[in-house]
Design an enzyme around this catalytic site. Structure first.
Site, mmCIF file in Angstrom:
data_model
loop_
_atom_site.group_PDB
_atom_site.id
_atom_site.type_symbol
_atom_site.label_atom_id
_atom_site.label_comp_id
_atom_site.label_asym_id
_atom_site.label_seq_id
_atom_site.Cartn_x
_atom_site.Cartn_y
_atom_site.Cartn_z
ATOM 1 N N HIS A 360 0.802 -1.230 0.000
ATOM 2 C CA HIS A 360 0.000 0.000 0.000
ATOM 3 C C HIS A 360 0.827 1.269 0.000
ATOM 4 O O HIS A 360 0.262 2.356 0.133
ATOM 5 C CB HIS A 360 -0.922 0.051 1.215
ATOM 6 C CG HIS A 360 -1.993 -0.997 1.221
ATOM 7 N ND1 HIS A 360 -3.243 -0.784 0.681
ATOM 8 C CD2 HIS A 360 -1.984 -2.269 1.680
ATOM 9 C CE1 HIS A 360 -3.962 -1.884 0.836
ATOM 10 N NE2 HIS A 360 -3.225 -2.799 1.433
ATOM 11 N N LYS A 552 -8.450 14.101 4.380
ATOM 12 C CA LYS A 552 -7.579 12.906 4.378
ATOM 13 C C LYS A 552 -6.511 13.133 5.432
ATOM 14 O O LYS A 552 -6.430 14.223 6.005
ATOM 15 C CB LYS A 552 -6.933 12.717 3.002
ATOM 16 C CG LYS A 552 -6.219 13.983 2.476
ATOM 17 C CD LYS A 552 -5.561 13.771 1.132
ATOM 18 C CE LYS A 552 -6.507 13.901 -0.029
ATOM 19 N NZ LYS A 552 -6.660 12.675 -0.780
ATOM 20 N N ARG A 553 -5.696 12.108 5.719
ATOM 21 C CA ARG A 553 -4.604 12.317 6.657
ATOM 22 C C ARG A 553 -3.735 13.480 6.198
ATOM 23 O O ARG A 553 -3.556 13.712 4.992
ATOM 24 C CB ARG A 553 -3.740 11.050 6.767
ATOM 25 C CG ARG A 553 -4.385 9.966 7.595
ATOM 26 C CD ARG A 553 -4.643 10.410 9.023
ATOM 27 N NE ARG A 553 -3.426 10.428 9.795
ATOM 28 C CZ ARG A 553 -3.092 9.503 10.695
ATOM 29 N NH1 ARG A 553 -3.906 8.511 10.968
ATOM 30 N NH2 ARG A 553 -1.962 9.589 11.358
ATOM 31 N N LYS A 558 0.755 14.536 0.455
ATOM 32 C CA LYS A 558 -0.617 14.784 -0.007
ATOM 33 C C LYS A 558 -0.828 16.266 -0.318
ATOM 34 O O LYS A 558 -1.827 16.640 -0.924
ATOM 35 C CB LYS A 558 -1.623 14.306 1.038
ATOM 36 C CG LYS A 558 -1.577 12.791 1.262
ATOM 37 C CD LYS A 558 -2.572 12.359 2.333
ATOM 38 C CE LYS A 558 -2.449 10.901 2.737
ATOM 39 N NZ LYS A 558 -3.106 9.964 1.815
ATOM 40 N N THR A 660 -8.595 6.515 -1.996
ATOM 41 C CA THR A 660 -9.945 5.971 -2.088
ATOM 42 C C THR A 660 -10.956 7.079 -1.838
ATOM 43 O O THR A 660 -12.099 6.992 -2.299
ATOM 44 C CB THR A 660 -10.158 4.826 -1.074
ATOM 45 O OG1 THR A 660 -9.618 5.239 0.182
ATOM 46 C CG2 THR A 660 -9.472 3.553 -1.518
ATOM 47 N N LYS A 664 -14.808 8.173 -3.498
ATOM 48 C CA LYS A 664 -16.023 8.488 -2.721
ATOM 49 C C LYS A 664 -16.589 9.841 -3.139
ATOM 50 O O LYS A 664 -17.810 9.996 -3.277
ATOM 51 C CB LYS A 664 -15.707 8.482 -1.221
ATOM 52 C CG LYS A 664 -15.293 7.112 -0.695
ATOM 53 C CD LYS A 664 -14.631 7.179 0.684
ATOM 54 C CE LYS A 664 -13.893 5.870 0.973
ATOM 55 N NZ LYS A 664 -12.944 5.992 2.104
HETATM 56 C C1 26W Z 1 4.384 1.169 9.560
HETATM 57 C C2 26W Z 1 3.588 2.441 9.621
HETATM 58 C C3 26W Z 1 2.612 2.499 8.507
HETATM 59 C C4 26W Z 1 1.279 2.324 8.774
HETATM 60 C C5 26W Z 1 0.368 2.335 7.760
HETATM 61 C C6 26W Z 1 3.027 2.700 7.222
HETATM 62 C C7 26W Z 1 2.139 2.718 6.204
HETATM 63 C C8 26W Z 1 0.802 2.514 6.465
HETATM 64 C C9 26W Z 1 -0.196 2.443 5.346
HETATM 65 C C10 26W Z 1 0.383 1.657 4.210
HETATM 66 C C11 26W Z 1 -0.669 3.782 4.934
HETATM 67 C C12 26W Z 1 -1.914 3.744 4.092
HETATM 68 O O1 26W Z 1 -2.995 3.872 4.621
HETATM 69 N N1 26W Z 1 -1.769 3.631 2.770
HETATM 70 C C13 26W Z 1 -2.884 3.938 1.894
HETATM 71 O O2 26W Z 1 -3.546 2.760 1.506
HETATM 72 C C14 26W Z 1 -4.711 3.067 0.754
HETATM 73 C C15 26W Z 1 -5.440 1.774 0.478
HETATM 74 O O3 26W Z 1 -4.733 1.006 -0.425
HETATM 75 C C16 26W Z 1 -4.341 3.802 -0.524
HETATM 76 O O4 26W Z 1 -5.522 4.157 -1.185
HETATM 77 C C17 26W Z 1 -3.531 5.055 -0.204
HETATM 78 O O5 26W Z 1 -3.084 5.668 -1.384
HETATM 79 C C18 26W Z 1 -2.359 4.697 0.678
HETATM 80 O O6 26W Z 1 -1.690 5.869 1.115
#
Ligand code: 26W
Length: 814
Positions: A360, A552-553, A558, A660, A664
Site C-alpha cells: 500500500h 484525508k490524513r 498529499k 480511495t 467516494k
Molecule cells: C508502519 C507504519 C505504517 C502504517 C500504515 C506505514 C504505512 C501505512 C499504510 C500503508 C498507509 C496507508 O494507509 N496507505 C494507503 O492505503 C490506501 C489503500 O490502499 C491507498 O488508497 C492510499 O493511497 C495509501 O496511502
C-alpha cells in the site's frame, strides 16, 4: 421481502427491542435516555444478525467453501447501526416502529461511537472489502486487534491539534461478541536449544512465555442480509496459569507487572500512517495477532474435517494487508515444521501457495524493518526461520545471477549493514507469497520497477494490480440518501449491488429536470454540512458558495500545503489587488496528523491561522471562508463527502498508492482537481478528461527531475511573483503576527529542498483553480460533468475489486 416475512420480522424486532429494554438494560420505558434506545435497538438487531451469521456459517460448511482471511492491523469500520439496518433491509421498518414510540431513529445514529480501529486509507479499505465480501456472499473474514483505544480523537486548541484518547468501548459495543472459549495461546521470548540427537536438527524453543488472545467477533452484514460474516479481533490477556506460577514463587509484584505488560499489547492503535515505529510493543502486536490468527485458521481447517495439511492452499487463502502481518509467513512455516513435522520444502510450498501480499505504499520511511536483535529477543525461533528463508532466497538468486551479482544484496531479506542488522519485511512478504499486488495501475507498475525490480525479475508472474474500490452501500446509499433515492427512482436499485448500472444515467446527463434535482440535493447536503460546521466552529458557510474540500490524513506528500498556498493567493488577490474571485468559495479541510509528525501538525496550525485571518477580514466577506473541521473520521466523512462540489486529490505524482477518498467524492457528484497520481489516472480514464481537472507534473517527470538532481525550487520563487507573494506573506508572520517566526519553516523548506515539489506544480494548480471557477459559474455545464462523474464511477466499487481478488488471487470459485 414477502408480506408475511416482513410482518414476522417487524414483530420480532419489536419484541426484541422490548426484551433488551427490560432484560439487558433492566429499565422500564419511562426511564430511557436516548442512549438506552440506541443500545436496545442495536442489541435487537444484533440478535437478528447472530441468527443469520450462524445460518451463513452452516451454509458455507455445507458448500465446503474455500475460506478467505484478510489479515490487517487496521479495520476502520465507523458506525454500524445504520449500515446494518440498511444491509438487512429493515431501516424503514425500524424507523416506523420507533416513530410509533415517539423516538427518532436518525437521532439514535449519533449515539454510536465510531469504531476507529484504523488510521486512514488502508484501514478503511479493509472495512470496504469486508462489506463487499459479505455482500457478494463470499466466506471472507477479517483478523485483527481489538484495540482498547482506537485512533485518537483530534481536538483543536489555539489552532493546534491536541490528541485525546478514544475510549470507544467505554460502553461495550453491541456489535462485538466475546468468544472466550476460542482463546489462543501464543508463545513469545525465551531461547532456542539446539538439539540434533536423532541426526536431524530439532530446535527446542524453551523458556517461552504465553500470550493469550481473547477473540471477539464484530459482525459484518452483507447487503440483502443473507450473508453475515465477521472480523475476529483479539485482545491480549496475561495467562492466568503463568501468573500463578510466578505468584506461587513468591514474586507477587513481578506477576502483576507481567500481567500489565501482556495486557498493554492491545491497548492502542499506533497512530502513524507513514512512519515505521520500530518499537517492541508494535512488533509484539504484529506477532501476537498473526499468531492468534494462524492458530485460529488452522483450527477451523481441521474442525471442518480436513486432515491433510497439504490441502491448505486449496481450502484457505490468506491476504496480508501490507507488511504489518508478514510474520504470518514465519509463523505458518514454524507450525508446519515444528508442530506438523513437515520437511522444509513441503512447508514452504504450502505457505507460499496460501499467502498473498498487498503493498500500500512506496514511501521508504513507511517500509517496515525490524532489528535482528529485537526479533531474537521476542521471537527467536521465527528469526531462525527468517534467516533460513533469506539464505535460500540468496542461494536461488545466485544460481540465476551469479555469486558476484550486486543484486544479491538488494534482494536479501536481511540487511546486515543497517543498525546492526535488520529484516526488510516487504522482502519477506514478497518471497513468501504467490501473489504481490499494488492498489492502482500506476502504483503496481512502480512496485515492479522501483520497489522490487529484483523480485519482479525472478518471479514476474506473481505481480499483479488490483485497483482499490469503495463500497457504494456506505458511501452512497447510507451517506447520501437523497441522491440514492433519486438514482433508484431513475434507474432502479440495481446499482446498490452492481455499480456499473449507474452508466444508464449518462443518457440523462443533459436533462434539465435532472440538473435541477441534482442541484437541489447537493444544496441540501451542503446545508447539512454547514449546520455541522456551525455547531463545531461557530462559522457560517454559504451553501451557495463552491465547497472545495480536502479531507484525508495530513501528510506533506498529499500537499495540503499546496491547497493552502492557493487559498492565501486568493486572499491576497482580494485584499491587495481588489480582484474578487469569480465565484465565492468555502475551503473545507479535515484530517489528522500523526502525533509525532511535527511538519504535519504545523500545517494544521497554519490552516487554522489562515482561516482566522481570512474569516475575520471584512474584505473577504461573502467571498472566501476557510474551515478546518476537527476530528475527521468515518462518520464525519459521511457528512462531508456528499456536500463537496470539488474534491482535492493533489498528491505529488508517484506518491499516493491509490487514494480511495477520490472515488467516494466522485461517486457523490464532486468534480476532482487532481494530479496524475494513483487511481486519479484511472478515474480520469473512466469519467473522461473533460469531466475532471488534471494538472501538474507526471510521476515520470518528477522522477526525471529527481534523478537529474537539478530541481531548483528557488527558481520558481524568483521567477513567479505569485509564489513570492504567497510565501513571503506566510513566512513574514502575516497570519500570526504574535509569533512571526512560527511559519518561517514553510518558506525555508519549500525553497530548500521542496521534497514534494509543491512549487513546481503551484502555477498549474492556481490556473486550474481559475478554470474551475469559470466552469462553476456556468451551472449547467458543471452539473452535467457532475452527473457524468456519478454515471461513470462504477468501476470503483469494492465489489469489483474483491471479485478480482477472488478470481485472480484467492481462486474462490473452485
Ligand atoms: C508502519 C507504519 C505504517 C502504517 C500504515 C506505514 C504505512 C501505512 C499504510 C500503508 C498507509 C496507508 O494507509 N496507505 C494507503 O492505503 C490506501 C489503500 O490502499 C491507498 O488508497 C492510499 O493511497 C495509501 O496511502
Amino acid at each position: 421481502m414477502t408480506e408475511t416475512f416482513e410482518a414476522a420480522t417487524r414483530a420480532s424486532l419489536a419484541a426484541l427491542i422490548e426484551h433488551h429494554i427490560r432484560f439487558t438494560l433492566a429499565k422500564s420505558r419511562g426511564q430511557l435516555r436516548k442512549r438506552d434506545w440506541y443500545t436496545a435497538v442495536a442489541m435487537a438487531l444484533r440478535d437478528l444478525l447472530v441468527d443469520r451469521m450462524l445460518a451463513t456459517r452452516a451454509r458455507f460448511d455445507r458448500r465446503d467453501a474455500k475460506r478467505v482471511y484478510y489479515l490487517s492491523l487496521e479495520f476502520l469500520i465507523g458506525r454500524s447501526l445504520d449500515n446494518n439496518l440498511l444491509n438487512l433491509g429493515i431501516r424503514e421498518m425500524c424507523r416506523e416502529l420507533l416513530a410509533a414510540r415517539g423516538i427518532d431513529l436518525q437521532a439514535l445514529f449519533d449515539e454510536e461511537h465510531d469504531a476507529a480501529l484504523g488510521n486512514g486509507g488502508l484501514g478503511r479499505l479493509a472495512a470496504c472489502f469486508l462489506d463487499s465480501m459479505a455482500s457478494l456472499d463470499m466466506p471472507g473474514y477479517g483478523y485483527g486487534i481489538n484495540y482498547e483505544f482506537g485512533l485518537f480523537r483530534q481536538e483543536v486548541r489555539d489552532g493546534y491539534q491536541v490528541e485525546a484518547p478514544d475510549a470507544w468501548q467505554q460502553d461495550p459495543s453491541p456489535w462485538l461478541i466475546p468468544r472466550p472459549e476460542e482463546a489462543c495461546v501464543v508463545p513469545v521470548y525465551g531461547r532456542i536449544e539446539h538439539d540434533d540427537r536423532q541426526g536431524r536438527y530439532q530446535p527446542r524453543w524453551v523458556d517461552q512465555r504465553p500470550l493469550v488472545g481473547l477473540p471477539s467477533d464484530l459482525l459484518i452484514a452483507g447487503y440483502g442480509g443473507k450473508t453475515v460474516n465477521f472480523v475476529r479481533l483479539f485482545a491480549a490477556r496475561a495467562s492466568d496459569e503463568f501468573d500463578i506460577r510466578i505468584f506461587n514463587s513468591g514474586d507477587y509484584v513481578k506477576a502483576v507487572e507481567q500481567k500489565i505488560v501482556s495486557e498493554t499489547l492491545s491497548k492502542i492503535l499506533y497512530p502513524s500512517d507513514s512512519i515505521q515505529a520500530g518499537r517492541e510493543l508494535r512488533l509484539m502486536q504484529e506477532y501476537f495477532f498473526v499468531g492468534c490468527a494462524i492458530r485460529d485458521i488452522l483450527r477451523g481447517f481441521s474442525r471442518r474435517g480436513e486432515d491433510d495439511i497439504r490441502d491448505l492452499p486449496s481450502r484457505v487463502a490468506i491476504q496480508l494487508n501490507d507488511t504489518h502481518p508478514t510474520l504470518a509467513i514465519a509463523e505458518l512455516m514454524r507450525l508446519l515444521l515444528d508442530e506438523y513435522g513437515l520437511e522444509w520444502g513441503a512447508a514452504w510450498e504450502i505457505t507460499n501457495a496460501t499467502v498473498a501480499f498487498t503493498n500500500h505504499t512506496l514511501m521508504p520511511e513507511a517500509l517496515e524493518r525490524w532489528p535482528l536483535a529485537l526479533l531474537e529477543h521476542v521471537i527467536p525461533r521465527h528469526l531462525q526461520i527468517i534467516r533460513e528463508i533469506d539464505s535460500r532466497l540468496r542461494g536461488h538468486a545466485a544460481t540465476v545471477w551469479g555469486e558476484q551479482s550486486e543484486k544479491l544484496g538488494r534482494i536479501a531479506i536481511i540487511d546486515p549493514y543497517a543498525n546492526g542488522g535488520e529484516v526488510r519485511m516487504a522482502h519477506l512478504a514478497m518471497v513468501g507469497s504467490h501473489s504481490i499486488n499494488g492498489v492502482s495501475e500506476l502504483h503496481s507498475e512502480l512496485v515492479k520497477t522501483r520497489l522490487a525490480p529484483e523480485f519482479h525479475e525472478l518471479w514476474p508472474e506473481r505481480f499483479n494490480n488490483k485497483t482499490n474500490g469503495v463500497t457504494q452501500r456506505r458511501w452512497l446509499l447510507l451517506a447520501n440518501p437523497r441522491l440514492a433515492n433519486l438514482l433508484t427512482r431513475l434507474i432502479g436499485d440495481g446499482w446498490v449491488t452492481d455499480l456499473e448500472r449507474l452508466r444508464v444515467l449518462e443518457q440523462h446527463a443533459g436533462d434539465e429536470g435532472l440538473h435541477a434535482e441534482f442541484t437541489a440535493i447537493k444544496r441540501e447536503n451542503k446545508e447539512r454540512l454547514a449546520t455541522t460546521v456551525h455547531r463545531l466552529l461557530q462559522l457560517d458557510l454559504d451553501p451557495e458558495s463552491l465547497f472545495d474540500v480536502q479531507a484525508k490524513r495530513i501528510h506533506e506528500y498529499k500537499r495540503q500545503l499546496l491547497m493552502l498556498l492557493g487559498i492565501v493567493y486568493q486572499y491576497l488577490r482580494v485584499v491587495e489587488d481588489h480582484v474578487d474571485p469569480i465565484v465565492p468559495r468555502s475551503y473545507i479541510i479535515a484530517g489528522k496528523a500523526a502525533p509525532g509528525y511535527w511538519a504535519a501538525k504545523l500545517i494544521i496550525k497554519l490552516i487554522n491561522c489562515v482561516a482566522d485571518v481570512v474569516n475575520n477580514d471584512a474584505r473577504t466577506h461573502g467571498l472566501l471562508k476557510v474551515a478546518f473541521v476537527p476530528d475527521y473520521r468515518v462518520s464525519l466523512a459521511e457528512r462531508i463527502i456528499p456536500a463537496a462540489d470539488l474534491s482535492e486529490q493533489i498528491s505529488t505524482a508517484g506518491r499516493e498508492a491509490s487514494g480511495t477518498g477520490n472515488m467516494k467524492f466522485a461517486m457523490n457528484g464532486a468534480l476532482t482537481i487532481g494530479t496524475l497520481d494513483g487511481a486519479n489516472i484511472e478515474i480520469r480514464d473512466a469519467v473522461g478528461p473533460e469531466n475532471i481537472f488534471i494538472f501538474g507534473l507526471t510521476a515520470g517527470e518528477i522522477a526525471e527531475l529527481t534523478q537529474r538532481g537539478d530541481y531548483q525550487p528557488s527558481r520558481y520563487y524568483h521567477q513567479d511573483e505569485r509564489i513570492r507573494r504567497v510565501l513571503d506573506a506566510i513566512a513574514d508572520g502575516r497570519f500570526l503576527p504574535r509569533e512571526p517566526d512560527l511559519f518561517r519553516w514553510v518558506r525555508e523548506s519549500l525553497l530548500g529542498r521542496d521534497e514534494y515539489m509543491v512549487l513546481a506544480d503551484f502555477a498549474a494548480y492556481i490556473e486550474t483553480q481559475e478554470a474551475i471557477s469559470r466552469e462553476y459559474a456556468q451551472r449547467g455545464s458543471w452539473r452535467r460533468k457532475s452527473i457524468l462523474n456519478v454515471a461513470r464511477i462504477g468501476r470503483f466499487s469494492s465489489d469489483r475489486a474483491v471479485r478480482e481478488y477472488a478470481r485472480d488471487i484467492w481462486h474462490l470459485s473452485d
